[in-house]
Structure formats: structure tokens, C-alpha cells
Design a protein around this motif. Structure first.
Motif, PDB file in Angstrom:
ATOM      1  N   CYS A   1      -9.376 -10.711  10.161  1.00 54.32           N
ATOM      2  CA  CYS A   1     -10.455 -11.715  10.118  1.00 54.32           C
ATOM      3  C   CYS A   1      -9.859 -13.091   9.834  1.00 54.32           C
ATOM      4  N   ALA A   2      -9.568 -13.829  10.889  1.00 58.64           N
ATOM      5  CA  ALA A   2      -8.929 -15.134  10.733  1.00 58.64           C
ATOM      6  C   ALA A   2      -9.839 -16.152  10.060  1.00 58.64           C
ATOM      7  N   ASP A   3     -11.150 -15.893  10.075  1.00 55.49           N
ATOM      8  CA  ASP A   3     -12.088 -16.825   9.442  1.00 55.49           C
ATOM      9  C   ASP A   3     -12.314 -16.526   7.962  1.00 55.49           C
ATOM     10  N   SER A   4     -11.711 -15.471   7.454  1.00 53.88           N
ATOM     11  CA  SER A   4     -11.737 -15.171   6.022  1.00 53.88           C
ATOM     12  C   SER A   4     -10.376 -15.582   5.456  1.00 53.88           C
ATOM     13  N   GLU A   5     -10.333 -16.738   4.809  1.00 52.78           N
ATOM     14  CA  GLU A   5      -9.051 -17.332   4.431  1.00 52.78           C
ATOM     15  C   GLU A   5      -8.774 -17.285   2.926  1.00 52.78           C
ATOM     16  N   VAL A   6      -7.500 -17.017   2.606  1.00 54.94           N
ATOM     17  CA  VAL A   6      -7.019 -17.183   1.232  1.00 54.94           C
ATOM     18  C   VAL A   6      -5.684 -17.923   1.293  1.00 54.94           C
ATOM     19  N   VAL A   7      -5.382 -18.648   0.239  1.00 51.12           N
ATOM     20  CA  VAL A   7      -4.070 -19.276   0.108  1.00 51.12           C
ATOM     21  C   VAL A   7      -3.189 -18.325  -0.688  1.00 51.12           C
ATOM     22  N   HIS A   8      -2.007 -18.044  -0.153  1.00 50.49           N
ATOM     23  CA  HIS A   8      -1.110 -17.084  -0.810  1.00 50.49           C
ATOM     24  C   HIS A   8       0.323 -17.551  -0.575  1.00 50.49           C
ATOM     25  N   SER A   9       0.916 -18.151  -1.579  1.00 48.07           N
ATOM     26  CA  SER A   9       2.228 -18.785  -1.416  1.00 48.07           C
ATOM     27  C   SER A   9       3.239 -18.248  -2.422  1.00 48.07           C
ATOM     28  N   HIS A  10       4.457 -17.999  -1.915  1.00 46.38           N
ATOM     29  CA  HIS A  10       5.584 -17.638  -2.762  1.00 46.38           C
ATOM     30  C   HIS A  10       6.787 -18.478  -2.330  1.00 46.38           C
ATOM     31  N   ASN A  11       7.828 -18.419  -3.117  1.00 44.78           N
ATOM     32  CA  ASN A  11       9.112 -19.012  -2.721  1.00 44.78           C
ATOM     33  C   ASN A  11      10.194 -18.109  -3.296  1.00 44.78           C
ATOM     34  N   PHE A  12      10.442 -16.997  -2.603  1.00 38.96           N
ATOM     35  CA  PHE A  12      11.312 -15.955  -3.140  1.00 38.96           C
ATOM     36  C   PHE A  12      12.782 -16.383  -3.166  1.00 38.96           C
ATOM     37  N   THR A  13      13.492 -15.965  -4.228  1.00 36.92           N
ATOM     38  CA  THR A  13      14.943 -16.134  -4.283  1.00 36.92           C
ATOM     39  C   THR A  13      15.594 -15.053  -3.412  1.00 36.92           C
ATOM     40  N   LEU A  14      16.891 -15.193  -3.177  1.00 34.39           N
ATOM     41  CA  LEU A  14      17.604 -14.187  -2.386  1.00 34.39           C
ATOM     42  C   LEU A  14      17.536 -12.816  -3.064  1.00 34.39           C
ATOM     43  N   LYS A  15      17.663 -12.812  -4.379  1.00 34.21           N
ATOM     44  CA  LYS A  15      17.602 -11.543  -5.112  1.00 34.21           C
ATOM     45  C   LYS A  15      16.231 -10.896  -4.966  1.00 34.21           C
ATOM     46  N   GLN A  16      15.175 -11.706  -5.050  1.00 36.19           N
ATOM     47  CA  GLN A  16      13.818 -11.171  -4.891  1.00 36.19           C
ATOM     48  C   GLN A  16      13.600 -10.635  -3.482  1.00 36.19           C
ATOM     49  N   GLN A  17      14.111 -11.349  -2.478  1.00 36.89           N
ATOM     50  CA  GLN A  17      13.990 -10.862  -1.099  1.00 36.89           C
ATOM     51  C   GLN A  17      14.745  -9.547  -0.929  1.00 36.89           C
ATOM     52  N   TYR A  18      15.954  -9.492  -1.475  1.00 41.59           N
ATOM     53  CA  TYR A  18      16.731  -8.263  -1.395  1.00 41.59           C
ATOM     54  C   TYR A  18      15.967  -7.096  -2.016  1.00 41.59           C
ATOM     55  N   ASN A  19      15.422  -7.318  -3.210  1.00 37.83           N
ATOM     56  CA  ASN A  19      14.704  -6.246  -3.912  1.00 37.83           C
ATOM     57  C   ASN A  19      13.471  -5.786  -3.136  1.00 37.83           C
ATOM     58  N   ARG A  20      12.740  -6.747  -2.557  1.00 35.52           N
ATOM     59  CA  ARG A  20      11.554  -6.409  -1.776  1.00 35.52           C
ATOM     60  C   ARG A  20      11.922  -5.555  -0.555  1.00 35.52           C
ATOM     61  N   TYR A  21      12.984  -5.953   0.123  1.00 36.94           N
ATOM     62  CA  TYR A  21      13.364  -5.216   1.327  1.00 36.94           C
ATOM     63  C   TYR A  21      14.077  -3.906   0.998  1.00 36.94           C
ATOM     64  N   TYR A  22      14.708  -3.841  -0.166  1.00 36.94           N
ATOM     65  CA  TYR A  22      15.251  -2.558  -0.616  1.00 36.94           C
ATOM     66  C   TYR A  22      14.108  -1.563  -0.819  1.00 36.94           C
ATOM     67  N   ASP A  23      13.050  -2.019  -1.501  1.00 34.52           N
ATOM     68  CA  ASP A  23      11.882  -1.160  -1.719  1.00 34.52           C
ATOM     69  C   ASP A  23      11.212  -0.797  -0.392  1.00 34.52           C
ATOM     70  N   THR A  24      11.202  -1.770   0.535  1.00 38.56           N
ATOM     71  CA  THR A  24      10.619  -1.492   1.851  1.00 38.56           C
ATOM     72  C   THR A  24      11.446  -0.450   2.601  1.00 38.56           C
ATOM     73  N   GLY A  25      12.770  -0.579   2.530  1.00 40.98           N
ATOM     74  CA  GLY A  25      13.640   0.422   3.155  1.00 40.98           C
ATOM     75  C   GLY A  25      13.427   1.801   2.566  1.00 40.98           C
ATOM     76  N   LYS A  26      13.259   1.841   1.253  1.00 47.39           N
ATOM     77  CA  LYS A  26      12.983   3.115   0.572  1.00 47.39           C
ATOM     78  C   LYS A  26      11.659   3.701   1.052  1.00 47.39           C
ATOM     79  N   PHE A  27      10.661   2.818   1.246  1.00 49.61           N
ATOM     80  CA  PHE A  27       9.359   3.265   1.750  1.00 49.61           C
ATOM     81  C   PHE A  27       9.506   3.894   3.136  1.00 49.61           C
ATOM     82  N   PHE A  28      10.275   3.260   4.002  1.00 45.33           N
ATOM     83  CA  PHE A  28      10.463   3.794   5.352  1.00 45.33           C
ATOM     84  C   PHE A  28      11.278   5.090   5.348  1.00 45.33           C
TER      85      PHE A  28
END
Length: 280
Positions: free
Chosen positions: A199-226
Motif C-alpha cells: 500500500c504505497a498510500d499508507s506511509e511511515v518514515v523509517h530511517s536508520h544509518n547502520f554501521t558496517l558491523k551492524q550491517q554484517y550482523n543483520r546479514y549474518y542473521d539473514t544468512g542463518k535464516f536462509f
């Protein structure tokens, strides 16, 4: 239809009052309960929540799960629709919720998710552009061949599901997922013949600015999920990630966003390595 809002909270004292007020300002909807689940932290989240018109409970950190915490609340709810949100979204419009649940009320689909907008000039700005375009769309089982993994794209930052359907599908199957619980339920919805609407007309603002370590951890968890849900690997997983990576680079070059351009290679490297190691 009656709607329950379900929102996990952790060290959320700087978010919760403003978030709650933005939910209460929603128009043309019938909200049953706003349900907060507070994971014990070090701030005054509970003190602030006590003063709000809501239902809440407090759990220990070891009890929290992105899937089980939401599943338990949805199963306990008596509403027609359950809406999952995260504590860090900003809701600016009074019709966010009405626009989100209308396709379910109209029996178009059984689940919906909102458009997310990033307001900073980081790499996430382009990620949001790619994942949350200006035009709404409905996906179903018929789209799997063309869209692959993107058929199951869904986000609990702001999503709605018909509760009867959620219960019928047994939610997240009592699994303790550390990430991607939204993709897990989307896969179940699509493969069981249900439809999902962006629903493109239902909008929320959602902003982050991840560090490299945070990105690594997120994708590590994502890899584990897969790895744990290996049936998803047949749906062009690498292709979906590659498309996003090159879109980000293309848009950053177009806008001469040098900060993102210089960070692109190490950022993508952190994602790639994290994903690969998570799958081992």
C-alpha cells in the motif's frame, strides 16, 4: 473491522509517547487495543507506557523473539485485523492506518504492508526507494515465477494481517526467529493461495544509518535464516540482493552522493560476507 496494534518495545522511552499519539490520531478506523510488549531494558519505557491508554506486558530479554512475541499477542487478540509495527517508525498522516487496512476490509487481500520512507541521505535512502516504490501492487502465487524471492517481500515495520488467516496458518509455527519473520509469514500466505498488497498510500518514515558491523550482523542473521529455511534458496536469492546493490550504486552516482559511493563497496562486502557466513 476492529484492529489491534501490536508493537514490541525495547529501550523505547524516546519513541513511545510520540508513536502512541500518532496511533490515536488515526481517522476512520476502529482500534480495539494498542498492545505493547516491553522487553526489560535500562530506561523508563514502562513508566511512560503506564500512563498511556493501552494494553501492555513486560518480558525478560531471554523471552523476546521477533516471531514468538508477535505471534503470542496476535493469538491472544480478539480483533479482526492485527497490525504489526516497530517502535522507531514515524507516522505523520492521519490516514496511515485506514489506507493500510482498507484492502483487507474490502476483501481484496489478506495482508498488507506500508510504504517506508527514509529521510536521511544514507545508503538506506536508496534501499527504501527500491523496496518501497510510489505505486501500490498486489502479489499472489501467480507472481512467483516472475518475481522470485521478491514475491515474499513484507515488513513488520508496518503491516496488517487478517487475524483469522494468521491463526489459520498457525502464525510463525511457534518458531523462534531472530530476523525475517515477516518474510516467513509472507511465504506461507502466498504459497497457501492468499494475496498481499503493498500500500504505497499508507506511509511511515523509517530511517536508520547502520554501521558496517551492524550491517554484517543483520546479514549474518539473514544468512542463518536462509540456512534454517533452505526452501527459500530456490527463489533467486542472490539475484534479488544483486539487483538492490547495483540500484543503490546507480542512484548514488546520479545524485553525486559521494558519501554513499565511497561506502558502497565495504558496505556490500559486509553484507555479502555476513550472509555467506550466516549460511555456514
Amino acid at each position: 473491522m476492529v484492529v489491534d496494534i501490536i508493537c514490541p518495545l525495547y529501550n523505547a522511552e524516546k519513541y513511545v509517547e510520540k508513536l502512541h499519539k500518532s496511533i490515536e490520531m488515526q481517522e476512520d478506523v476502529k482500534i480495539g487495543n494498542i498492545r505493547y510488549i516491553i522487553t526489560k531494558g535500562k530506561d523508563k519505557t514502562e513508566e511512560k507506557v503506564k500512563k498511556l491508554n493501552c494494553v501492555y506486558k513486560v518480558i525478560e530479554a531471554k523471552e523476546f523473539s521477533h516471531s514468538l512475541t508477535r505471534e503470542k499477542e496476535a493469538f491472544e487478540s480478539q480483533a479482526d485485523i492485527v497490525v504489526f509495527i516497530t517502535q522507531d517508525i514515524i507516522i505523520e498522516k492521519k490516514d496511515w492506518l485506514e489506507k493500510l487496512i482498507k484492502p483487507i476490509e474490502n476483501r481484496e487481500v489478506d495482508a498488507c504492508y506500508s510504504r517506508q520512507i527514509c529521510t536521511n541521505n544514507s545508503m538506506e535512502k536508496y534501499t527504501r526507494e527500491k523496496n518501497y516504490p510510489q505505486n501500490s501492487k498486489i502479489v499472489s502465487k501467480d507472481d512467483v515465477e516472475e518475481l522470485g524471492l521478491r514475491t515474499f517481500f513484507f515488513s513488520d515495520a508496518s503491516s496488517a494481517i487478517k487475524r483469522e488467516t494468521f491463526v489459520k496458518l498457525n502464525g510463525y509455527d511457534n518458531k523462534k526467529l531472530s530476523i525475517s519473520e515477516d518474510m516467513y509469514i509472507a511465504y506461507k500466505l502466498i504459497t497457501n493461495g492468499y494475496k498481499i498488497k503493498y500500500c504505497a498510500d499508507s506511509e511511515v518514515v523509517h530511517s536508520h544509518n547502520f554501521t558496517l558491523k551492524q550491517q554484517y550482523n543483520r546479514y549474518y542473521d539473514t544468512g542463518k535464516f536462509f540456512k534454517e529455511n533452505s526452501y527459500l534458496n530456490k527463489y533467486k536469492v542472490n539475484s534479488a540482493g544483486g539487483d538492490l546493490a547495483f540500484y543503490i550504486l546507480k542512484r548514488a552516482i546520479e545524485e553525486k552522493n559521494w558519501k554513499v559511493i565511497f561506502k558502497w563497496l565495504p558496505n556490500m562486502g559486509a553484507r555479502f560476507i555476513g550472509m555467506k557466513l550466516g549460511k555456514i
